[in-house]
Write a protein that holds these residues in place. Structure first.
Motif, PDB file in Angstrom:
ATOM      1  N   GLN A 128     -13.335  -1.904   4.163  1.00  0.00           N
ATOM      2  CA  GLN A 128     -13.812  -0.798   4.375  1.00  0.00           C
ATOM      3  C   GLN A 128     -12.832   0.218   4.646  1.00  0.00           C
ATOM      4  O   GLN A 128     -12.979   1.289   4.135  1.00  0.00           O
ATOM      5  CB  GLN A 128     -14.988  -0.834   5.422  1.00  0.00           C
ATOM      6  CG  GLN A 128     -16.169  -1.640   4.829  1.00  0.00           C
ATOM      7  CD  GLN A 128     -17.309  -1.538   6.017  1.00  0.00           C
ATOM      8  OE1 GLN A 128     -17.496  -0.593   6.900  1.00  0.00           O
ATOM      9  NE2 GLN A 128     -18.504  -2.304   5.844  1.00  0.00           N
ATOM     10  N   TYR A 129     -12.078  -0.275   5.330  1.00  0.00           N
ATOM     11  CA  TYR A 129     -10.851   0.869   5.985  1.00  0.00           C
ATOM     12  C   TYR A 129      -9.993   1.383   4.613  1.00  0.00           C
ATOM     13  O   TYR A 129      -9.880   2.329   4.432  1.00  0.00           O
ATOM     14  CB  TYR A 129      -9.984   0.173   7.025  1.00  0.00           C
ATOM     15  CG  TYR A 129      -8.805   0.882   7.211  1.00  0.00           C
ATOM     16  CD1 TYR A 129      -8.816   2.042   8.047  1.00  0.00           C
ATOM     17  CD2 TYR A 129      -7.655   0.725   6.653  1.00  0.00           C
ATOM     18  CE1 TYR A 129      -7.907   2.941   8.443  1.00  0.00           C
ATOM     19  CE2 TYR A 129      -6.460   1.580   7.067  1.00  0.00           C
ATOM     20  CZ  TYR A 129      -6.669   2.740   7.839  1.00  0.00           C
ATOM     21  OH  TYR A 129      -5.618   3.378   8.098  1.00  0.00           O
ATOM     22  N   ILE A 130      -9.651   0.231   3.794  1.00  0.00           N
ATOM     23  CA  ILE A 130      -8.972   0.468   2.637  1.00  0.00           C
ATOM     24  C   ILE A 130      -9.547   1.322   1.595  1.00  0.00           C
ATOM     25  O   ILE A 130      -9.110   2.456   1.081  1.00  0.00           O
ATOM     26  CB  ILE A 130      -8.368  -0.738   1.900  1.00  0.00           C
ATOM     27  CG1 ILE A 130      -7.536  -1.523   2.858  1.00  0.00           C
ATOM     28  CG2 ILE A 130      -7.821  -0.705   0.665  1.00  0.00           C
ATOM     29  CD1 ILE A 130      -6.957  -2.866   2.337  1.00  0.00           C
ATOM     30  N   LYS A 131     -10.797   1.044   1.253  1.00  0.00           N
ATOM     31  CA  LYS A 131     -11.885   1.807   0.384  1.00  0.00           C
ATOM     32  C   LYS A 131     -11.994   3.166   1.008  1.00  0.00           C
ATOM     33  O   LYS A 131     -11.735   4.114   0.141  1.00  0.00           O
ATOM     34  CB  LYS A 131     -13.073   1.144   0.109  1.00  0.00           C
ATOM     35  CG  LYS A 131     -14.145   1.759  -0.761  1.00  0.00           C
ATOM     36  CD  LYS A 131     -15.519   0.988  -0.988  1.00  0.00           C
ATOM     37  CE  LYS A 131     -16.097   1.633  -2.182  1.00  0.00           C
ATOM     38  NZ  LYS A 131     -16.449   3.161  -2.092  1.00  0.00           N
TER      39      LYS A 131
ATOM     40  N   ALA B 138      -9.510  -6.049  -1.624  1.00  0.00           N
ATOM     41  CA  ALA B 138      -9.239  -4.537  -1.892  1.00  0.00           C
ATOM     42  C   ALA B 138      -8.231  -4.429  -3.309  1.00  0.00           C
ATOM     43  O   ALA B 138      -8.360  -3.717  -4.192  1.00  0.00           O
ATOM     44  CB  ALA B 138      -8.449  -3.817  -0.684  1.00  0.00           C
ATOM     45  N   LYS B 139      -7.240  -5.644  -3.363  1.00  0.00           N
ATOM     46  CA  LYS B 139      -6.535  -5.638  -4.464  1.00  0.00           C
ATOM     47  C   LYS B 139      -7.051  -5.639  -5.677  1.00  0.00           C
ATOM     48  O   LYS B 139      -6.999  -5.117  -6.727  1.00  0.00           O
ATOM     49  CB  LYS B 139      -5.382  -6.614  -4.062  1.00  0.00           C
ATOM     50  CG  LYS B 139      -4.350  -6.740  -5.316  1.00  0.00           C
ATOM     51  CD  LYS B 139      -3.546  -8.095  -4.941  1.00  0.00           C
ATOM     52  CE  LYS B 139      -2.399  -8.191  -6.157  1.00  0.00           C
ATOM     53  NZ  LYS B 139      -1.579  -9.266  -5.905  1.00  0.00           N
TER      54      LYS B 139
ATOM     55  N   GLY C 137      -7.754  -1.766  -6.998  1.00  0.00           N
ATOM     56  CA  GLY C 137      -6.373  -1.493  -7.743  1.00  0.00           C
ATOM     57  C   GLY C 137      -5.515  -1.168  -6.949  1.00  0.00           C
ATOM     58  O   GLY C 137      -4.608  -0.497  -7.345  1.00  0.00           O
ATOM     59  N   VAL C 138      -5.392  -1.520  -5.618  1.00  0.00           N
ATOM     60  CA  VAL C 138      -4.327  -0.981  -4.719  1.00  0.00           C
ATOM     61  C   VAL C 138      -3.101  -1.859  -4.621  1.00  0.00           C
ATOM     62  O   VAL C 138      -3.201  -3.193  -5.187  1.00  0.00           O
ATOM     63  CB  VAL C 138      -4.892  -0.946  -3.434  1.00  0.00           C
ATOM     64  CG1 VAL C 138      -6.007  -0.058  -3.011  1.00  0.00           C
ATOM     65  CG2 VAL C 138      -5.205  -2.358  -2.577  1.00  0.00           C
ATOM     66  N   ASP C 139      -1.969  -1.487  -4.332  1.00  0.00           N
ATOM     67  CA  ASP C 139      -0.801  -2.239  -4.424  1.00  0.00           C
ATOM     68  C   ASP C 139      -0.664  -2.572  -3.162  1.00  0.00           C
ATOM     69  O   ASP C 139      -0.961  -1.888  -1.923  1.00  0.00           O
ATOM     70  CB  ASP C 139       0.527  -1.389  -4.733  1.00  0.00           C
ATOM     71  CG  ASP C 139       0.623  -1.113  -6.218  1.00  0.00           C
ATOM     72  OD1 ASP C 139      -0.208  -1.495  -6.806  1.00  0.00           O
ATOM     73  OD2 ASP C 139       1.407  -0.209  -6.611  1.00  0.00           O
TER      74      ASP C 139
ATOM     75  N   ASP D  85     -10.768   6.479  -1.185  1.00  0.00           N
ATOM     76  CA  ASP D  85     -11.544   7.351  -1.556  1.00  0.00           C
ATOM     77  C   ASP D  85     -11.381   8.886  -1.024  1.00  0.00           C
ATOM     78  O   ASP D  85     -12.271   9.884  -0.989  1.00  0.00           O
ATOM     79  CB  ASP D  85     -13.027   7.137  -0.968  1.00  0.00           C
ATOM     80  CG  ASP D  85     -13.640   5.954  -2.015  1.00  0.00           C
ATOM     81  OD1 ASP D  85     -13.089   5.624  -2.983  1.00  0.00           O
ATOM     82  OD2 ASP D  85     -14.532   5.269  -1.395  1.00  0.00           O
ATOM     83  N   GLY D  86     -10.419   8.714  -0.052  1.00  0.00           N
ATOM     84  CA  GLY D  86      -9.868  10.131   0.564  1.00  0.00           C
ATOM     85  C   GLY D  86     -10.775  10.649   1.727  1.00  0.00           C
ATOM     86  O   GLY D  86     -10.763  11.748   2.141  1.00  0.00           O
ATOM     87  N   ASN D  87     -11.399   9.689   2.349  1.00  0.00           N
ATOM     88  CA  ASN D  87     -12.435   9.748   3.384  1.00  0.00           C
ATOM     89  C   ASN D  87     -12.027   8.789   4.448  1.00  0.00           C
ATOM     90  O   ASN D  87     -12.883   8.106   4.595  1.00  0.00           O
ATOM     91  CB  ASN D  87     -13.801   9.814   3.146  1.00  0.00           C
ATOM     92  CG  ASN D  87     -14.832  10.316   4.211  1.00  0.00           C
ATOM     93  OD1 ASN D  87     -14.109  10.945   5.188  1.00  0.00           O
ATOM     94  ND2 ASN D  87     -15.822   9.713   4.156  1.00  0.00           N
ATOM     95  N   PRO D  88     -10.675   8.627   5.033  1.00  0.00           N
ATOM     96  CA  PRO D  88     -10.428   7.842   5.962  1.00  0.00           C
ATOM     97  C   PRO D  88     -10.861   7.674   7.384  1.00  0.00           C
ATOM     98  O   PRO D  88     -11.588   8.562   7.813  1.00  0.00           O
ATOM     99  CB  PRO D  88      -8.589   8.068   6.186  1.00  0.00           C
ATOM    100  CG  PRO D  88      -8.637   9.443   5.992  1.00  0.00           C
ATOM    101  CD  PRO D  88      -9.717   9.940   4.864  1.00  0.00           C
TER     102      PRO D  88
END
Length: 355
Positions: free
Chosen positions: A295-298, A71-72, A76-78, A302-305
């Motif tokens: 998948q959870y992070i994505k 995911a990182k 591009g997540v911190d 994406d704003g659709n947790p």
């Protein structure tokens, strides 16, 4: 590791998941790093709290870590990561999660059912923060908590089929890290898979510890001793669902001519620390925790947790058998048939060991 798993006793916090709580030498660190492609503080900030054993367990925690790393790199997540401590109190888990909240991490992923009570408490105190917990679900869980669960029994069934088709002594073994409801799913599936081929095959069962002692998930010495005991009784194939303790079992098996180990959670024949034993690892029951984490992070990015219980079963590739080494190729057709029977619903794999 499937259907929603409810804790037999919430007060017993512990996990593997596959696996992986533990004891000796567990780390207690807090690290944070920036995600590639982040600009300023605009990137999604994801926190992860590991089970005991943490990164480097060659199993459950490492699989979760891979999902975070992916995911990182790709999203591009911190990220921030916190390790568990050996012999810690429930308050330590709550503090770990609360620290991530205070630093602005949202969502936060707790690795293992050991975190269930702490996640419930901290999530209720912070309703605007999203949490995920791996390998656990509860009727009392607040709506801002998502359960990421797996059908470990289904992958373990295939491991049992492989063991039954490969054994020469008609005697195989199962080693569980901690005698918990979660690990009993591995045992149940494995025994059912063995019996589906030949009900006369003997299955040795050994658990390394019993709650509240969770050292069985992080004690290779115990794993090696248990495996040696089963080998001495005539078992020639041993499946371990015991976190990093399984590495000790694999070592013991590698020293016995004609014996095979079955790994768990990750494709253990590919794990750097276990490379020297790869020719003795028949297969591994792979639990794709990395896929669930990614998948959870994505979805969050994406704003659709994801919400509620998200189960990853054999049909969705949440669990599978590794083919590294080609050692199960001779009976691929039979494994394919067993897979089809499960995914079609023709075979219902038990989640509790059958007598």
């Amino acid at each position: 590791m499937r259907r929603s798993m409810k804790l037999a006793a919430v007060v017993l916090s512990g996990s593997l998941g596959i696996a992986s709580l533990a004891a000796c030498g567990a780390k207690s660190t807090d690290t944070a790093s920036s995600g590639s492609g982040s600009s300023g503080g605009s990137a999604l900030k994801v926190g992860m709290a590991y089970d005991i054993g943490g990164r480097g367990d060659q199993s459950f925690n490492d699989s979760a870590a891979k999902g975070l790393d992916d995911a990182k790199a790709q999203l591009g997540v911190d990220v921030a990561e916190q390790e568990a401590k050996t012999g810690e109190a429930e308050a330590d888990k709550e503090t770990r999660l609360s620290t991530l909240v205070s630093k602005g991490y949202n969502p936060i992923i707790a690795v293992g059912f050991v975190y269930q009570p702490a996640v419930e408490k901290v999530a209720k105190e912070n309703p605007n923060v999203k949490f995920a917990i791996i390998d656990s679900s509860s009727n009392t869980q607040p709506s801002n908590v998502t359960s990421l669960t797996f059908s470990e029994q289904e992958g373990s069934y295939l491991a049992g089929v492989a063991a039954a088709l490969k054994t020469k002594t008609k005697h195989v073994g199962f080693i569980g890290g901690v005698q918990s409801e979660l690990i009993k799913k591995f045992e149940a599936g494995y025994k059912a898979g063995v019996a589906s081929v030949d009900s006369k095959i003997q299955v040795e069962t050994t658990y390394l510890s019993t709650p509240p002692d969770f050292s069985g998930f992080n004690d290779p010495g115990k794993g090696k001793e248990a495996a040696q005991g089963q080998l001495d009784k005539g078992a020639d194939i041993i499946y371990s669902a015991a976190g990093s303790s399984g590495s000790g079992a694999i070592e013991a098996v590698s020293q016995k001519d004609g014996a095979w180990a079955i790994g768990v959670d990750a494709d253990q024949a590919k794990q750097p620390a276990l490379q020297k034993y790869k020719d003795h690892i028949l297969t591994s029951m792979v639990k794709n925790v990395n896929v669930a984490v990614f998948q959870y992070i994505k979805a969050a990015k994406d704003g659709n947790p994801l919400t509620g219980v998200k189960n990853f079963d054999l049909k969705s590739d949440g669990v599978s058998l590794a083919t590294t080494g080609g050692f199960i190729g001779d009976f691929k057709a039979k494994l394919d048939d067993a897979t089809t029977a499960i995914t079609s619903g023709a075979t219902k794999v038990p989640t509790a060991p059958q007598n």
